[in-house]
Design an enzyme around this catalytic site. Structure first.
Site, mmCIF file in Angstrom:
data_model
loop_
_atom_site.group_PDB
_atom_site.id
_atom_site.type_symbol
_atom_site.label_atom_id
_atom_site.label_comp_id
_atom_site.label_asym_id
_atom_site.label_seq_id
_atom_site.Cartn_x
_atom_site.Cartn_y
_atom_site.Cartn_z
ATOM 1 N N LEU A 38 0.892 -1.226 -0.095
ATOM 2 C CA LEU A 38 -0.036 0.001 -0.016
ATOM 3 C C LEU A 38 0.956 1.243 0.018
ATOM 4 C CD1 LEU A 38 -2.429 -1.152 2.625
ATOM 5 C CD2 LEU A 38 -2.998 -0.838 0.199
ATOM 6 N N GLY A 39 0.249 2.489 -0.376
ATOM 7 C CA GLY A 39 1.189 3.759 -0.007
ATOM 8 C C GLY A 39 1.318 4.310 -1.396
ATOM 9 N N ILE A 185 11.361 16.770 -9.432
ATOM 10 C CA ILE A 185 12.113 15.677 -9.208
ATOM 11 C C ILE A 185 13.574 15.687 -9.729
ATOM 12 C CG2 ILE A 185 12.256 13.290 -10.490
ATOM 13 C CD1 ILE A 185 9.137 13.334 -10.469
ATOM 14 N N ALA A 271 12.649 13.531 -16.467
ATOM 15 C CA ALA A 271 11.653 14.189 -15.207
ATOM 16 C C ALA A 271 11.077 15.593 -15.762
ATOM 17 C CB ALA A 271 12.421 14.472 -13.863
ATOM 18 N N ILE A 272 10.324 15.306 -16.829
ATOM 19 C CA ILE A 272 9.506 16.640 -17.389
ATOM 20 C C ILE A 272 7.961 16.516 -16.826
ATOM 21 C CG2 ILE A 272 11.114 16.585 -19.450
ATOM 22 C CD1 ILE A 272 8.722 15.127 -20.958
ATOM 23 N N HIS A 445 13.998 31.350 20.991
ATOM 24 C CA HIS A 445 15.376 31.739 20.660
ATOM 25 C C HIS A 445 16.561 30.785 21.275
ATOM 26 C CE1 HIS A 445 19.148 34.272 19.708
ATOM 27 N NE2 HIS A 445 19.530 33.883 20.901
HETATM 28 P P1 FAD Z 1 -0.653 7.409 -5.966
HETATM 29 O O1 FAD Z 1 0.293 7.494 -4.992
HETATM 30 O O2 FAD Z 1 -0.129 7.589 -7.359
HETATM 31 O O3 FAD Z 1 -1.377 6.189 -6.033
HETATM 32 C C1 FAD Z 1 -2.124 5.644 -6.865
HETATM 33 C C2 FAD Z 1 -2.151 4.203 -6.440
HETATM 34 O O4 FAD Z 1 -3.383 3.622 -7.430
HETATM 35 C C3 FAD Z 1 -0.970 3.547 -6.880
HETATM 36 O O5 FAD Z 1 -0.592 2.722 -5.922
HETATM 37 C C4 FAD Z 1 -1.372 2.350 -8.187
HETATM 38 O O6 FAD Z 1 -0.686 1.035 -8.299
HETATM 39 C C5 FAD Z 1 -2.911 2.423 -7.828
HETATM 40 N N1 FAD Z 1 -3.809 2.153 -9.091
HETATM 41 C C6 FAD Z 1 -3.742 2.849 -10.192
HETATM 42 N N2 FAD Z 1 -4.663 2.215 -10.867
HETATM 43 C C7 FAD Z 1 -5.371 1.171 -10.361
HETATM 44 C C8 FAD Z 1 -6.492 0.285 -10.569
HETATM 45 N N3 FAD Z 1 -7.009 0.352 -11.943
HETATM 46 N N4 FAD Z 1 -6.714 -0.603 -9.882
HETATM 47 C C9 FAD Z 1 -5.799 -0.755 -8.631
HETATM 48 N N5 FAD Z 1 -5.015 0.085 -8.228
HETATM 49 C C10 FAD Z 1 -4.789 1.118 -9.033
HETATM 50 N N6 FAD Z 1 4.646 14.613 -3.204
HETATM 51 C C11 FAD Z 1 4.870 15.506 -2.077
HETATM 52 O O7 FAD Z 1 3.920 16.180 -1.548
HETATM 53 N N7 FAD Z 1 5.950 15.579 -1.360
HETATM 54 C C12 FAD Z 1 6.981 14.964 -1.824
HETATM 55 O O8 FAD Z 1 8.176 14.735 -1.416
HETATM 56 C C13 FAD Z 1 7.031 14.079 -3.175
HETATM 57 N N8 FAD Z 1 8.005 13.542 -3.736
HETATM 58 C C14 FAD Z 1 7.881 12.875 -5.014
HETATM 59 C C15 FAD Z 1 9.079 12.204 -5.320
HETATM 60 C C16 FAD Z 1 9.092 11.418 -6.671
HETATM 61 C C17 FAD Z 1 10.208 10.817 -7.023
HETATM 62 C C18 FAD Z 1 7.503 11.189 -7.286
HETATM 63 C C19 FAD Z 1 7.535 10.377 -8.551
HETATM 64 C C20 FAD Z 1 6.754 11.900 -6.539
HETATM 65 C C21 FAD Z 1 6.541 12.651 -5.562
HETATM 66 N N9 FAD Z 1 5.737 13.339 -4.979
HETATM 67 C C22 FAD Z 1 5.763 14.048 -3.802
HETATM 68 C C23 FAD Z 1 4.122 13.347 -5.516
HETATM 69 C C24 FAD Z 1 3.273 12.370 -4.770
HETATM 70 O O9 FAD Z 1 4.073 10.911 -4.796
HETATM 71 C C25 FAD Z 1 1.876 12.221 -5.411
HETATM 72 O O10 FAD Z 1 1.393 13.495 -5.446
HETATM 73 C C26 FAD Z 1 0.925 11.318 -4.491
HETATM 74 O O11 FAD Z 1 1.713 10.024 -4.623
HETATM 75 C C27 FAD Z 1 -0.370 11.237 -5.250
HETATM 76 O O12 FAD Z 1 -1.212 10.573 -4.478
HETATM 77 P P2 FAD Z 1 -2.437 9.671 -5.256
HETATM 78 O O13 FAD Z 1 -3.090 8.920 -4.359
HETATM 79 O O14 FAD Z 1 -3.188 10.487 -6.068
HETATM 80 O O15 FAD Z 1 -1.899 8.615 -6.217
HETATM 81 P P1 NAI Z 2 7.790 19.360 -12.967
HETATM 82 O O1 NAI Z 2 6.385 19.641 -13.449
HETATM 83 O O2 NAI Z 2 7.974 19.770 -11.509
HETATM 84 O O3 NAI Z 2 9.196 19.699 -13.651
HETATM 85 C C1 NAI Z 2 9.262 19.351 -15.108
HETATM 86 C C2 NAI Z 2 10.254 20.222 -15.901
HETATM 87 O O4 NAI Z 2 10.478 19.736 -17.030
HETATM 88 C C3 NAI Z 2 9.737 21.827 -15.725
HETATM 89 O O5 NAI Z 2 10.843 22.658 -15.590
HETATM 90 C C4 NAI Z 2 9.381 21.615 -17.463
HETATM 91 O O6 NAI Z 2 9.437 23.048 -17.958
HETATM 92 C C5 NAI Z 2 10.365 20.805 -17.859
HETATM 93 N N1 NAI Z 2 10.154 20.303 -19.140
HETATM 94 C C6 NAI Z 2 9.027 19.857 -19.518
HETATM 95 N N2 NAI Z 2 9.011 19.414 -20.973
HETATM 96 C C7 NAI Z 2 10.425 19.270 -21.077
HETATM 97 C C8 NAI Z 2 11.242 18.995 -22.394
HETATM 98 N N3 NAI Z 2 10.737 18.463 -23.494
HETATM 99 N N4 NAI Z 2 12.737 19.357 -22.177
HETATM 100 C C9 NAI Z 2 13.057 19.784 -21.211
HETATM 101 N N5 NAI Z 2 12.371 20.074 -19.938
HETATM 102 C C10 NAI Z 2 11.213 20.015 -20.120
HETATM 103 O O7 NAI Z 2 7.544 17.814 -12.647
HETATM 104 P P2 NAI Z 2 8.686 16.591 -12.317
HETATM 105 O O8 NAI Z 2 9.867 17.296 -11.615
HETATM 106 O O9 NAI Z 2 8.619 15.460 -13.226
HETATM 107 O O10 NAI Z 2 7.684 16.291 -11.227
HETATM 108 C C11 NAI Z 2 6.486 15.575 -11.353
HETATM 109 C C12 NAI Z 2 5.558 16.033 -10.081
HETATM 110 O O11 NAI Z 2 5.765 15.356 -9.061
HETATM 111 C C13 NAI Z 2 5.440 17.460 -9.720
HETATM 112 O O12 NAI Z 2 4.069 17.889 -10.122
HETATM 113 C C14 NAI Z 2 5.763 17.604 -8.429
HETATM 114 O O13 NAI Z 2 4.855 18.367 -7.693
HETATM 115 C C15 NAI Z 2 5.501 16.095 -7.770
HETATM 116 N N6 NAI Z 2 6.850 15.983 -6.942
HETATM 117 C C16 NAI Z 2 6.974 16.684 -5.807
HETATM 118 C C17 NAI Z 2 7.817 16.696 -4.970
HETATM 119 C C18 NAI Z 2 7.830 17.400 -3.567
HETATM 120 O O14 NAI Z 2 6.876 18.087 -3.009
HETATM 121 N N7 NAI Z 2 9.096 17.586 -2.967
HETATM 122 C C19 NAI Z 2 8.992 15.740 -5.141
HETATM 123 C C20 NAI Z 2 8.881 15.227 -6.454
HETATM 124 C C21 NAI Z 2 8.094 15.204 -7.310
#
Ligand code: FAD
Ligand code: NAI
Length: 466
Positions: A38-39, A185, A271-272, A445
C-alpha cells in the site's frame, strides 16, 4: 456480491487517507490496490524513498565536502551504496506495513488486484492469478494517481535512460548524469547523485528552473545548486537520446533556434512532469471522459457520473501527496454528509534539497499580474543566529502582505529546514493572519524560526536583526 458504502480504487495518499477517514466515520469501505504494498507512488517510489536518499546523501556530502571538518570532526567516509539503498528499502517497507496496520485498525478492507469500473456502482477486481471478483458500491472513489510523462525520442528503458523510479535505484554512481527537466524531481534526485559524486547536467526547455515558483526564490535556488556543482543548460529542446551498454548520447537544440549539440552521459533521468493514470479503468462504462492529458475533471470531487468521485494526482491541482490526502478526507466527509473542504489557495510546496525551498500562497509575479498592491518583508539566514552558528547561512524568508490590509498573501523561503517551518505560515494564513500577527508572536531563541518573524517585521519596516 460484496457490498460497500465506498470502494476506493488506488491505495496512495489520496486513497488510503480517504479509506481511513471512511473507517473512522463508520462507512463500510474497501481499497482496491494492484501493487504488492500500500501507499501508492508516494510511499513506494516517490516522496519517501527520495527523502531517504536525500537524507543519507546530505550526510555523506557533509562528511566528504568539508562541513564535518569545519565542525572539528575528521572522518574518512566511504560510500556503501548497497547499504544506502537497503536502508531506504527497509524504511519504505515499514511505512507501507504501517498503512496495512492503519487499515486493520479502521476496518478498511484491502482487496488486492487491479480494479475497473463496470457500470454504475460496480467495480471488477482482477487478482494477480487472473481471478475476477465484482464489488458493489454506493460510491466509487477514483484515486489512481499518476505516471511519468514520456518524452518523444527518449525511450525510458530504466537501465540507462531512467524515470524517477529508476533514478531511485541506480546500481552505481553515474560518472555523468543528465537530467531532462529542471523541476522538483530533477533537482531533488539530481542532488542525491551529485552529492554522491556524479557530475550532473540539467537540460531544461524553459529559460528558468522550477516554473511557477517565485522568480527571485528560483534564481537563488539555481545559484545555490550551481555552487554545488550542478550545470544547467536552459532553453534547450532535447530531440533524441541513443542508449548503448555503457551510456547515452543526447541530442538537443536551442529552443530559440541555433546549432544542435550532443551531450554524452552515463545515465539520463527523464523528469518532465507526470500525467494522470486512468488506463483500463472502465471510465466509459459510466460515461466519464478524461481530458487530453488523461485528467478527470471534478466539482468538489464529484465526476460527471453520479456516485463516482475522484481525488489526487488523477484530477486537477498540484500533484502533491498532502493535496491528495486533504482531498481524500474532504471527499469522504462529503460522502458521509459532512462539510468536507480543501483550501486550494494554501497548499504548500517544498523541495527537499539543501538548502530546502518552501512556498505557500501567491508569488510576487502572481500578485503583480492580478494588480494587487503588496508589501515585502525579507530576512536573510546569514542574520539568523542559529543558522549562522550551524554554518547554514544560505537563503532567505520573504513575506508578501496586502499593502492595505496587511493580510499575508504569500511566503517564499529558501534555507535550512524551511520545509518544516512553512507550516507556521500555513496555519497563520488559514486564520487570515496579518504580517503583524506573526511579527508580534514570541518565537523561541535561538531557532531558525526567528527568521520567519523577522521577515514578517520587515513588511512594516521594523526588522530588528538585519
Ligand atoms: P498515487 O500515489 O499515484 O497512488 C495511486 C495508486 O493507485 C497506485 O499505488 C497504483 O498502483 C494504484 N492504482 C492505479 N490504478 C489502479 C487500478 N486500476 N486498480 C488498482 N490500483 C490502481 N509529493 C509530495 O507531496 N512530497 C514529496 O516529497 C513528493 N516526492 C515525490 C518524489 C517522486 C520521485 C515522485 C514520483 C513523486 C513525489 N511526490 C511528492 C508526488 C506524490 O507522490 C503524489 O502526489 C502522490 O503520490 C499522489 O497520490 P495519489 O493517491 O493521488 O496517487
Ligand atoms: P515538474 O513539473 O516539477 O518539472 C518538469 C520540468 O520539466 C519543468 O521545468 C518543465 O519546464 C520541464 N520540461 C517539460 N518538458 C520538457 C522537455 N521536453 N525538455 C526539457 N524540459 C522539459 O515535474 P517533475 O519534476 O517531473 O515532477 C512531477 C510531479 O511530482 C510534480 O508535479 C511535483 O509536484 C511532484 N513531486 C513533488 C515533490 C515534492 O513535493 N518535493 C518531489 C518530486 C515530485
Amino acid at each position: 456480491m460484496a457490498q460497500y458504502d465506498v470502494v476506493i480504487i488506488g491505495g496512495g495518499p489520496g486513497g488510503y487517507n480517504a479509506a481511513i477517514r471512511a473507517g473512522q466515520l463508520g462507512l463500510k469501505v474497501a481499497v482496491v490496490e494492484g501493487r504488492e504494498t500500500l501507499g501508492g507512488v508516494c510511499l513506494n517510489v516517490g516522496c519517501m524513498p527520495s527523502k531517504a536518499l536525500l537524507h543519507a546523501s546530505e550526510l555523506y556530502a557533509a562528511a566528504t565536502g568539508g562541513e564535518f571538518a569545519t565542525l572539528g570532526i575528521d572522518v574518512k567516509p566511504k560510500l556503501n551504496l548497497a547499504q544506502m539503498m537497503a536502508q531506504k528499502a527497509d524504511s519504505v517497507l515499514a511505512l507501507t506495513k504501517g498503512i496495512e496496520f492503519l487499515f486493520k485498525k479502521n476496518k478498511v478492507e484491502w482487496i488486492k488486484g487491479w480494479g475497473r469500473i463496470d457500470g454504475p456502482g460496480k467495480v471488477v477486481v482482477k487478482a494477480i492469478d487472473g481471478a475476477e471478483t465484482t464489488l458493489e458500491a454506493k460510491n466509487i472513489l477514483i484515486a489512481t494517481g499518476s505516471e511519468p510523462t514520456p518524452l518523444p525520442g527518449v525511450t525510458v528503458d530504466n537501465k540507462r535512460i531512467v524515470d524517477s523510479t529508476g533514478a531511485l535505484s541506480l546500481p552505481e554512481v553515474p560518472g555523468h548524469l543528465v537530467v531532462i527537466g529542471a523541476g522538483v524531481i530533477g533537482l531533488e534526485l539530481g542532488s542525491v547523485w551529485r552529492r554522491l559524486g556524479a557530475e550532473v547536467t540539467v537540460v531544461e526547455y524553459l529559460d528558468r528552473v522550477c516554473p511557477g515558483m517565485d522568480e527571485e526564490t528560483a534564481k537563488t535556488f539555481q545559484r545555490s545548486l550551481t555552487k554545488q556543482g550542478f550545470k544547467f543548460q536552459l532553453g534547450q529542446k532535447v530531440t533524441g537520446a541513443k542508449a548503448s551498454a555503457s551510456g547515452v548520447e543526447i541530442t538537443m537544440e536551442p529552443v530559440k533556434g541555433g546549432e544542435p549539440q550532443t551531450l554524452a552521459a552515463n545515465y539520463v533521468l527523464v523528469a518532465i512532469g507526470r500525467r494522470p493514470f486512468t488506463q483500463g479503468l472502465g471510465l466509459e462504462t459510466v460515461g466519464v471522459t478524461p481530458d487530453k492529458r488523461g485528467m478527470i475533471a471534478n466539482d468538489h470531487f464529484r465526476t460527471s457520473a453520479p456516485g463516482v468521485w475522484v481525488v489526487g494526482d488523477v484530477t486537477s491541482g498540484p500533484m502533491l501527496a498532502h493535496k491528495a490526502e486533504d482531498e481524500g478526507v474532504a471527499c469522504i466527509e462529503l460522502i458521509a454528509g459532512k462539510a468536507g473542504h480543501v483550501n486550494y489557495d494554501l497548499i504548500p510546496g517544498v523541495i527537499y534539497t539543501a538548502p530546502e525551498v518552501a512556498t505557500v500562497g501567491k508569488t510576487e509575479e502572481e500578485l503583480k499580474a492580478a494588480g494587487v498592491v503588496y508589501k515585502v518583508g525579507k530576512f536573510p539566514f546569514t542574520a539568523n543566529s542559529r543558522a549562522k552558528i550551524n554554518h547554514e547561512g544560505e537563503g532567505f524568508v520573504k513575506v508578501l502582505a496586502d499593502a492595505k490590509t496587511d493580510r499575508i498573501l504569500g511566503v517564499h523561503m529558501i534555507g535550512p529546514n524551511v520545509g518544516d517551518m512553512i507550516a507556521e505560515y500555513c496555519v497563520a494564513m488559514e486564520f487570515s493572519a496579518s504580517s503583524e500577527d506573526v511579527a508580534r508572536t514570541c518565537h523561541p531563541h535561538p531557532t531558525r524560526s526567528e527568521a520567519l518573524r523577522q521577515a514578517a517585521m520587515g513588511v512594516e519596516g521594523w526588522t530588528m536583526q538585519a
